[in-house]
Design a protein around this motif. Structure first.
Motif, mmCIF file in Angstrom:
data_model
loop_
_atom_site.group_PDB
_atom_site.id
_atom_site.type_symbol
_atom_site.label_atom_id
_atom_site.label_comp_id
_atom_site.label_asym_id
_atom_site.label_seq_id
_atom_site.Cartn_x
_atom_site.Cartn_y
_atom_site.Cartn_z
ATOM 1 N N ALA A 147 0.838 -1.202 0.000
ATOM 2 C CA ALA A 147 0.000 0.000 0.000
ATOM 3 C C ALA A 147 0.870 1.249 0.000
ATOM 4 O O ALA A 147 0.562 2.244 -0.674
ATOM 5 N N VAL A 148 1.968 1.224 0.758
ATOM 6 C CA VAL A 148 2.889 2.366 0.768
ATOM 7 C C VAL A 148 3.513 2.557 -0.611
ATOM 8 O O VAL A 148 3.608 3.683 -1.120
ATOM 9 N N LEU A 149 3.928 1.465 -1.240
ATOM 10 C CA LEU A 149 4.502 1.567 -2.584
ATOM 11 C C LEU A 149 3.505 2.171 -3.565
ATOM 12 O O LEU A 149 3.841 3.061 -4.355
ATOM 13 N N GLU A 150 2.266 1.721 -3.504
ATOM 14 C CA GLU A 150 1.221 2.269 -4.378
ATOM 15 C C GLU A 150 1.029 3.761 -4.122
ATOM 16 O O GLU A 150 0.902 4.561 -5.060
ATOM 17 N N ALA A 151 1.044 4.147 -2.849
ATOM 18 C CA ALA A 151 0.884 5.557 -2.499
ATOM 19 C C ALA A 151 2.044 6.400 -3.017
ATOM 20 O O ALA A 151 1.849 7.531 -3.485
ATOM 21 N N ILE A 152 3.258 5.860 -2.942
ATOM 22 C CA ILE A 152 4.433 6.590 -3.449
ATOM 23 C C ILE A 152 4.298 6.834 -4.944
ATOM 24 O O ILE A 152 4.573 7.940 -5.437
ATOM 25 N N ILE A 153 3.863 5.826 -5.682
ATOM 26 C CA ILE A 153 3.685 5.979 -7.129
ATOM 27 C C ILE A 153 2.651 7.064 -7.432
ATOM 28 O O ILE A 153 2.867 7.936 -8.287
ATOM 29 N N HIS A 154 1.526 7.035 -6.716
ATOM 30 C CA HIS A 154 0.511 8.082 -6.911
ATOM 31 C C HIS A 154 1.075 9.450 -6.560
ATOM 32 O O HIS A 154 0.793 10.452 -7.234
ATOM 33 N N ALA A 155 1.880 9.519 -5.502
ATOM 34 C CA ALA A 155 2.402 10.807 -5.030
ATOM 35 C C ALA A 155 3.347 11.451 -6.043
ATOM 36 O O ALA A 155 3.376 12.682 -6.178
ATOM 37 N N THR A 156 4.117 10.644 -6.763
ATOM 38 C CA THR A 156 4.993 11.227 -7.786
ATOM 39 C C THR A 156 4.178 11.938 -8.859
ATOM 40 O O THR A 156 4.605 12.963 -9.405
ATOM 41 N N ARG A 157 2.988 11.427 -9.141
ATOM 42 C CA ARG A 157 2.116 12.064 -10.139
ATOM 43 C C ARG A 157 1.447 13.308 -9.550
ATOM 44 O O ARG A 157 1.260 14.308 -10.254
ATOM 45 N N VAL A 158 1.099 13.245 -8.273
ATOM 46 C CA VAL A 158 0.567 14.440 -7.611
ATOM 47 C C VAL A 158 1.583 15.569 -7.690
ATOM 48 O O VAL A 158 1.253 16.713 -8.022
ATOM 49 N N LYS A 159 2.829 15.255 -7.381
ATOM 50 C CA LYS A 159 3.886 16.276 -7.392
ATOM 51 C C LYS A 159 4.041 16.898 -8.779
ATOM 52 O O LYS A 159 4.267 18.109 -8.913
ATOM 53 N N TYR A 170 -7.712 15.198 -11.758
ATOM 54 C CA TYR A 170 -6.827 14.033 -11.708
ATOM 55 C C TYR A 170 -6.066 13.997 -10.383
ATOM 56 O O TYR A 170 -5.948 12.933 -9.744
ATOM 57 N N VAL A 171 -5.577 15.154 -9.950
ATOM 58 C CA VAL A 171 -4.853 15.243 -8.675
ATOM 59 C C VAL A 171 -5.760 14.832 -7.517
ATOM 60 O O VAL A 171 -5.347 14.092 -6.612
ATOM 61 N N ALA A 172 -6.995 15.298 -7.535
ATOM 62 C CA ALA A 172 -7.941 14.952 -6.467
ATOM 63 C C ALA A 172 -8.186 13.449 -6.428
ATOM 64 O O ALA A 172 -8.271 12.849 -5.340
ATOM 65 N N LYS A 173 -8.265 12.823 -7.595
ATOM 66 C CA LYS A 173 -8.449 11.370 -7.658
ATOM 67 C C LYS A 173 -7.244 10.653 -7.068
ATOM 68 O O LYS A 173 -7.375 9.680 -6.308
ATOM 69 N N LEU A 174 -6.052 11.141 -7.392
ATOM 70 C CA LEU A 174 -4.830 10.550 -6.852
ATOM 71 C C LEU A 174 -4.764 10.685 -5.339
ATOM 72 O O LEU A 174 -4.371 9.744 -4.627
ATOM 73 N N VAL A 175 -5.144 11.841 -4.831
ATOM 74 C CA VAL A 175 -5.142 12.070 -3.385
ATOM 75 C C VAL A 175 -6.099 11.108 -2.689
ATOM 76 O O VAL A 175 -5.800 10.570 -1.616
#
Length: 211
Positions: A147-159, A170-175
């Motif tokens: 779950a942490v790995l998945e969150a890190i991948i999403h976070a790189t796209r948020v950034k 898209y950012v809101a969906k990632l969050v």
């Protein structure tokens, strides 16, 4: 000789690895990315055109793909706010590219071609030159780690997109997806190091939104 399939690779699936390349100034760069096995000798990387890794590959055409189960390495390389420690790296004995000392396995590759995918991304076709793998004990499965790995991948796209007005949906969906990951961590490992990483990750995201 170790083959891609020995490391669990199969066609048409994305595997998360750490790509190491040399920067123009000779320092080492590491970034987590998804890789796809095209065949037994070739792998595909889909990289954003703005990424340092792509620029390095265009210059040197060499890289190592590093496999690790250490989630801290994914965290530090994905969301690096400071330079990574140089003692993390050593030079590959096969090609002129850095590799992670802590890696469980390393795949040395040379770039064969760059294929534009769209206005933002390029597919890098690479040929496997050598695979080096350690013999490791099997690891027990904990949902929190993945779950942490998945969150890190999403976070790189948020950034990458948080300050682009047209990408806010898209950012809101990632969050939301990151929050779902946090809930998995809190259920399966509430007082663990994984929980601390999720807290640190969410704090970083809060600072990005204030720019």
């Amino acid at each position: 000789m170790v083959a891609l399939v020995d490391l669990g690779f199969s066609k048409d699936a994305v595997y998360e690895i750490i790509v190491c390349t040399y920067n123009q100034d000779g320092t080492s760069n590491a970034a987590p990315m998804g890789v796809v096995m095209q065949d037994f000798q070739h792998v595909l990387l889909t990289i954003y055109n703005s990424a340092t890794t792509l620029k390095n590959l265009q210059i040197h055409r060499l890289a190592t793909l590093n496999l690790t189960g250490d989630i801290d390495i994914f965290f530090q390389t994905a969301l690096k706010d400071i330079s990574l420690p140089m003692d993390w790296f050593k030079k590959s004995d096969k090609i002129g590219a850095p590799q992670l000392k802590q890696a469980d396995a390393t795949i040395d590759v040379t770039v064969q071609d760059f294929v534009p995918l769209d206005n933002q991304r390029t597919i890098v076709i690479s040929k496997v030159q050598q695979i080096t793998a350690l013999t490791c004990y099997p690891q027990s499965y904990c949902r929190a780690k993945f779950a942490v790995l998945e969150a890190i991948i999403h976070a790189t796209r948020v950034k990458a997109f948080i300050n682009i007005e047209k990408e806010q949906a898209y950012v809101a969906k990632l969050v939301d997806l990151i929050q779902n990951c946090a809930e998995v961590v809190n259920r399966s490992a509430p007082h663990s190091h994984y929980a601390k990483l999720m807290i640190d990750l969410q704090k970083k995201i809060d600072t990005w939104g204030k720019r």
